[in-house]
Design a protein around this motif. Structure first.
Motif, PDB file in Angstrom:
ATOM      1  N   ALA A  65       0.814  -1.215   0.000  1.00 20.57           N
ATOM      2  CA  ALA A  65       0.000   0.000   0.000  1.00 20.57           C
ATOM      3  C   ALA A  65       0.847   1.265   0.000  1.00 20.57           C
ATOM      4  CB  ALA A  65      -0.951  -0.004   1.198  1.00 20.57           C
ATOM      5  N   GLU A  66       1.912   1.290   0.763  1.00 16.44           N
ATOM      6  CA  GLU A  66       2.764   2.484   0.864  1.00 16.44           C
ATOM      7  C   GLU A  66       3.673   2.623  -0.357  1.00 16.44           C
ATOM      8  OE1 GLU A  66       4.852   5.841   2.207  1.00 16.44           O
ATOM      9  OE2 GLU A  66       3.016   5.002   3.021  1.00 16.44           O
ATOM     10  N   GLN A  67       4.443   1.587  -0.620  1.00 19.15           N
ATOM     11  CA  GLN A  67       5.443   1.647  -1.693  1.00 19.15           C
ATOM     12  C   GLN A  67       4.813   1.725  -3.080  1.00 19.15           C
ATOM     13  OE1 GLN A  67       9.020   1.512  -1.295  1.00 19.15           O
ATOM     14  NE2 GLN A  67       8.455   1.956   0.808  1.00 19.15           N
ATOM     15  N   ASP A  68       3.803   0.919  -3.328  1.00 18.15           N
ATOM     16  CA  ASP A  68       3.228   0.799  -4.666  1.00 18.15           C
ATOM     17  C   ASP A  68       2.039   1.731  -4.891  1.00 18.15           C
ATOM     18  OD1 ASP A  68       5.051  -1.281  -5.299  1.00 18.15           O
ATOM     19  OD2 ASP A  68       3.745  -2.754  -4.368  1.00 18.15           O
ATOM     20  N   VAL A  69       1.025   1.580  -4.081  1.00 18.95           N
ATOM     21  CA  VAL A  69      -0.216   2.315  -4.320  1.00 18.95           C
ATOM     22  C   VAL A  69      -0.059   3.804  -4.018  1.00 18.95           C
ATOM     23  CG1 VAL A  69      -2.633   2.549  -3.656  1.00 18.95           C
ATOM     24  CG2 VAL A  69      -1.651   0.281  -4.036  1.00 18.95           C
ATOM     25  N   ALA A  70       0.443   4.151  -2.856  1.00 20.37           N
ATOM     26  CA  ALA A  70       0.591   5.572  -2.514  1.00 20.37           C
ATOM     27  C   ALA A  70       1.535   6.274  -3.486  1.00 20.37           C
ATOM     28  CB  ALA A  70       1.086   5.728  -1.079  1.00 20.37           C
ATOM     29  N   GLY A  71       2.624   5.611  -3.843  1.00 17.39           N
ATOM     30  CA  GLY A  71       3.568   6.206  -4.786  1.00 17.39           C
ATOM     31  C   GLY A  71       2.960   6.419  -6.154  1.00 17.39           C
ATOM     32  N   ALA A  72       2.233   5.430  -6.655  1.00 15.24           N
ATOM     33  CA  ALA A  72       1.591   5.545  -7.967  1.00 15.24           C
ATOM     34  C   ALA A  72       0.553   6.661  -7.967  1.00 15.24           C
ATOM     35  CB  ALA A  72       0.954   4.215  -8.358  1.00 15.24           C
ATOM     36  N   LEU A  73      -0.267   6.705  -6.929  1.00 21.37           N
ATOM     37  CA  LEU A  73      -1.286   7.747  -6.847  1.00 21.37           C
ATOM     38  C   LEU A  73      -0.657   9.129  -6.789  1.00 21.37           C
ATOM     39  CD1 LEU A  73      -3.823   6.052  -4.391  1.00 21.37           C
ATOM     40  CD2 LEU A  73      -4.049   6.321  -6.890  1.00 21.37           C
ATOM     41  N   ALA A  74       0.431   9.277  -6.032  1.00 20.43           N
ATOM     42  CA  ALA A  74       1.117  10.566  -5.934  1.00 20.43           C
ATOM     43  C   ALA A  74       1.693  11.011  -7.271  1.00 20.43           C
ATOM     44  CB  ALA A  74       2.229  10.493  -4.884  1.00 20.43           C
ATOM     45  N   ALA A  75       2.007  10.054  -8.121  1.00 20.93           N
ATOM     46  CA  ALA A  75       2.559  10.363  -9.451  1.00 20.93           C
ATOM     47  C   ALA A  75       1.466  10.589 -10.495  1.00 20.93           C
ATOM     48  CB  ALA A  75       3.484   9.242  -9.902  1.00 20.93           C
ATOM     49  N   GLY A  76       0.202  10.391 -10.119  1.00 17.16           N
ATOM     50  CA  GLY A  76      -0.897  10.607 -11.042  1.00 17.16           C
ATOM     51  C   GLY A  76      -1.377   9.369 -11.769  1.00 17.16           C
ATOM     52  N   MET A  77      -0.957   8.194 -11.295  1.00 17.65           N
ATOM     53  CA  MET A  77      -1.396   6.931 -11.896  1.00 17.65           C
ATOM     54  C   MET A  77      -2.612   6.394 -11.151  1.00 17.65           C
ATOM     55  SD  MET A  77       2.156   4.822 -12.380  1.00 17.65           S
ATOM     56  CE  MET A  77       3.380   5.343 -13.569  1.00 17.65           C
ATOM     57  N   SER A  78      -3.332   5.510 -11.810  1.00 15.19           N
ATOM     58  CA  SER A  78      -4.316   4.691 -11.112  1.00 15.19           C
ATOM     59  C   SER A  78      -3.529   3.568 -10.455  1.00 15.19           C
ATOM     60  CB  SER A  78      -5.322   4.094 -12.097  1.00 15.19           C
ATOM     61  OG  SER A  78      -6.067   5.107 -12.706  1.00 15.19           O
ATOM     62  N   ALA A  79      -4.091   2.961  -9.419  1.00 14.13           N
ATOM     63  CA  ALA A  79      -3.359   1.908  -8.722  1.00 14.13           C
ATOM     64  C   ALA A  79      -4.308   0.827  -8.236  1.00 14.13           C
ATOM     65  CB  ALA A  79      -2.589   2.492  -7.543  1.00 14.13           C
ATOM     66  N   LEU A  80      -3.778  -0.390  -8.191  1.00 13.91           N
ATOM     67  CA  LEU A  80      -4.519  -1.548  -7.693  1.00 13.91           C
ATOM     68  C   LEU A  80      -3.640  -2.256  -6.674  1.00 13.91           C
ATOM     69  CD1 LEU A  80      -6.874  -3.620  -7.832  1.00 13.91           C
ATOM     70  CD2 LEU A  80      -5.588  -4.750  -9.656  1.00 13.91           C
ATOM     71  N   LEU A  81      -4.160  -2.404  -5.467  1.00 21.59           N
ATOM     72  CA  LEU A  81      -3.456  -3.128  -4.419  1.00 21.59           C
ATOM     73  C   LEU A  81      -3.830  -4.597  -4.498  1.00 21.59           C
ATOM     74  CD1 LEU A  81      -1.605  -3.112  -1.909  1.00 21.59           C
ATOM     75  CD2 LEU A  81      -3.665  -2.709  -0.543  1.00 21.59           C
ATOM     76  N   VAL A  82      -2.839  -5.446  -4.692  1.00 26.54           N
ATOM     77  CA  VAL A  82      -3.057  -6.884  -4.779  1.00 26.54           C
ATOM     78  C   VAL A  82      -3.049  -7.475  -3.375  1.00 26.54           C
ATOM     79  CG1 VAL A  82      -2.080  -9.053  -5.609  1.00 26.54           C
ATOM     80  CG2 VAL A  82      -2.002  -7.024  -7.048  1.00 26.54           C
ATOM     81  N   ASP A  83      -4.061  -8.259  -3.081  1.00 27.11           N
ATOM     82  CA  ASP A  83      -4.183  -8.954  -1.804  1.00 27.11           C
ATOM     83  C   ASP A  83      -3.973 -10.438  -2.083  1.00 27.11           C
ATOM     84  OD1 ASP A  83      -4.881 -10.116   0.593  1.00 27.11           O
ATOM     85  OD2 ASP A  83      -6.947  -9.373   0.575  1.00 27.11           O
ATOM     86  N   ARG A  84      -2.738 -10.892  -1.959  1.00 22.90           N
ATOM     87  CA  ARG A  84      -2.396 -12.269  -2.330  1.00 22.90           C
ATOM     88  C   ARG A  84      -3.012 -13.324  -1.426  1.00 22.90           C
ATOM     89  NH1 ARG A  84       3.946 -11.814  -3.944  1.00 22.90           N
ATOM     90  NH2 ARG A  84       3.654 -10.090  -5.374  1.00 22.90           N
TER      91      ARG A  84
END
Length: 103
Positions: A65-84
């Protein structure tokens, strides 16, 4: 399709070869090569630039959530958090397709 990782280049290239995806990936952005790492927005912007698209044209799929999703959103991307271990335990393809199509 691209990959953004904080791992080492050898490690990530080896993984892609082992799983048979090396030929499917257009861009691999390794933090040690690009000089920025997740969750820095610059890392995500570099990935988009190397793919030849703008961040708002990207869906970033990650498991942190922090490394992938928050970073992507801050850069203006859409993001999907995978729950393995939960919602995506049987695979993430349906979740990615739904995120891409808005369904």
């Amino acid at each position: 399709m691209g990959i953004l990782t904080n791992g080492t280049e050898d490690q990530q290239v080896d993984k892609l070869e082992v799983v048979g995806l090396a030929e499917e990936i257009d861009v691999v952005c390794i933090s040690e090569r690009i000089g920025a790492q997740k969750p820095e927005p610059l890392a995500f912007a570099t990935l988009a630039r190397e793919l030849g698209v703008t961040p708002d044209q990207c869906l970033f799929v990650g498991d942190n959530a922090e490394q992938d999703v928050a970073g992507a959103l801050a850069a203006g991307m859409s993001a999907l958090l995978v729950d393995r271990s939960g919602a995506h335990a049987d695979g993430i393809s349906a979740a990615v397709r739904a995120a891409l199509t808005g369904r």
